[in-house]
Motif scaffolding. Structure first.
Motif, short mmCIF file in Angstrom:
data_model
loop_
_atom_site.label_atom_id
_atom_site.label_comp_id
_atom_site.label_asym_id
_atom_site.label_seq_id
_atom_site.Cartn_x
_atom_site.Cartn_y
_atom_site.Cartn_z
N LEU A 89 68.81 53.94 48.94
CA LEU A 89 69.12 54.71 50.09
C LEU A 89 69.94 53.76 50.89
N GLN A 90 69.43 52.47 50.93
CA GLN A 90 70.26 51.44 51.52
C GLN A 90 71.66 51.30 51.23
N SER A 91 71.86 51.35 49.93
CA SER A 91 73.17 51.35 49.48
C SER A 91 74.25 52.24 49.70
N PHE A 92 73.48 53.48 50.09
CA PHE A 92 74.36 54.62 50.47
C PHE A 92 74.40 54.88 51.95
N GLN A 93 74.09 54.03 52.76
CA GLN A 93 74.11 54.19 54.12
C GLN A 93 75.37 54.04 54.70
N CYS A 94 75.58 54.82 55.66
CA CYS A 94 77.02 54.79 56.34
C CYS A 94 77.04 53.62 57.07
N THR A 95 78.52 52.89 57.20
CA THR A 95 78.53 51.78 57.52
C THR A 95 79.71 51.89 58.86
N ASP A 96 79.88 51.37 59.89
CA ASP A 96 80.85 51.67 60.98
C ASP A 96 81.99 50.61 60.57
N THR A 97 83.04 50.97 60.02
CA THR A 97 84.21 50.22 59.69
C THR A 97 84.97 49.79 60.74
N ASN A 98 84.95 50.44 61.94
CA ASN A 98 85.57 49.97 63.09
C ASN A 98 84.98 49.10 63.98
N ASP A 99 85.46 47.91 63.61
CA ASP A 99 85.14 46.46 64.25
C ASP A 99 85.45 46.77 65.85
N SER A 100 84.64 46.42 66.72
CA SER A 100 84.92 46.81 68.12
C SER A 100 86.29 45.85 68.42
N SER A 101 86.48 44.65 67.74
CA SER A 101 87.79 43.97 68.12
C SER A 101 89.07 44.73 67.65
N ASP A 102 88.85 45.72 66.57
CA ASP A 102 89.92 46.49 66.34
C ASP A 102 90.21 47.66 67.24
N THR A 103 89.42 47.82 68.05
CA THR A 103 89.63 48.94 69.01
C THR A 103 90.85 48.83 69.89
N ILE A 104 91.62 49.80 69.78
CA ILE A 104 92.83 49.81 70.89
C ILE A 104 92.48 50.50 72.38
N ASN A 125 103.95 51.31 67.55
CA ASN A 125 103.78 52.53 66.77
C ASN A 125 102.51 52.64 66.11
N GLU A 126 102.21 51.59 65.11
CA GLU A 126 100.95 51.23 64.60
C GLU A 126 99.67 51.35 65.34
N MET A 127 99.99 50.52 66.56
CA MET A 127 98.67 50.44 67.52
C MET A 127 98.73 52.19 68.10
N ASN A 128 99.64 52.78 68.38
CA ASN A 128 99.49 53.96 69.13
C ASN A 128 98.84 55.00 68.07
N LYS A 129 99.07 54.86 66.74
CA LYS A 129 98.64 55.88 65.63
C LYS A 129 97.11 55.42 65.77
N LEU A 130 96.71 54.16 65.71
CA LEU A 130 95.21 53.70 65.53
C LEU A 130 94.46 54.32 66.69
N TYR A 131 95.08 54.19 67.99
CA TYR A 131 94.53 54.57 69.22
C TYR A 131 94.25 56.10 69.20
N ASN A 132 95.29 56.77 68.71
CA ASN A 132 95.10 58.24 68.75
C ASN A 132 93.86 58.60 67.87
N SER A 133 93.70 57.90 66.58
CA SER A 133 92.63 57.98 65.79
C SER A 133 91.41 57.77 66.46
N GLN A 134 91.23 56.95 67.04
CA GLN A 134 89.89 56.35 67.77
C GLN A 134 89.59 56.74 68.97
N ALA A 135 90.73 57.43 69.73
CA ALA A 135 90.50 58.20 70.71
C ALA A 135 90.23 59.36 70.73
N GLY A 136 90.66 60.05 69.65
CA GLY A 136 90.41 61.44 69.33
C GLY A 136 91.57 62.35 69.99
N ILE A 137 92.84 61.56 70.25
CA ILE A 137 93.83 62.07 70.91
C ILE A 137 94.53 63.09 70.13
#
Length: 128
Positions: free
Chosen positions: A14-29, A92-104
């Protein structure tokens, strides 16, 4: 003892199938970071003037969630185009990531490039 072993194996599985948060807070735009980058690009563009002999160009700017740019930036052809393209690509890459992270989301309308860009009083201007 058999039950203990089964529970141990099950818990490891069960531990091997746990969801992990791949968004490191330092990657947040943040919106502030985007605004800072946008201002840097605009300041760079504004540091070049145009003339009739030099001319003007434009480049797609931003990344709409549905695809395509938010707008177009106009610039003097005396600019270091490779540097501008690199700056805009990064934004543009930052904007795309921001859109995804913020649900824009956006209206998904296609933003058309300027029909023409002209040098008017030393400033590149979009003519629509």
């Amino acid at each position: 003892m058999k039950w203990f072993f089964k529970i141990l194996v099950l818990s490891l599985m069960l531990q091997s199938f746990q969801c992990t948060d791949t968004n490191d807070s330092s990657d947040t735009i943040t919106a502030a970071q985007l605004e800072t980058k946008k201002q840097e690009i605009q300041n760079y563009i504004n540091s070049f003037s145009c003339s009739d002999s030099v001319g003007c160009g434009y480049i797609a700017f931003g990344s709409k969630p549905c695809g395509g740019p938010w707008s177009y930036l106009v610039f003097s052809n005396s600019i270091d185009l490779a540097k501008l393209q690199k700056m805009v690509k990064n934004y543009n890459e930052m904007n795309k990531l921001y859109n995804s992270q913020a649900g824009i989301f956006s209206d998904c309308m296609i933003v058309m490039p300027p029909k023409e860009v002209k040098c008017i009083n030393g400033v590149c201007t979009a003519i629509n």
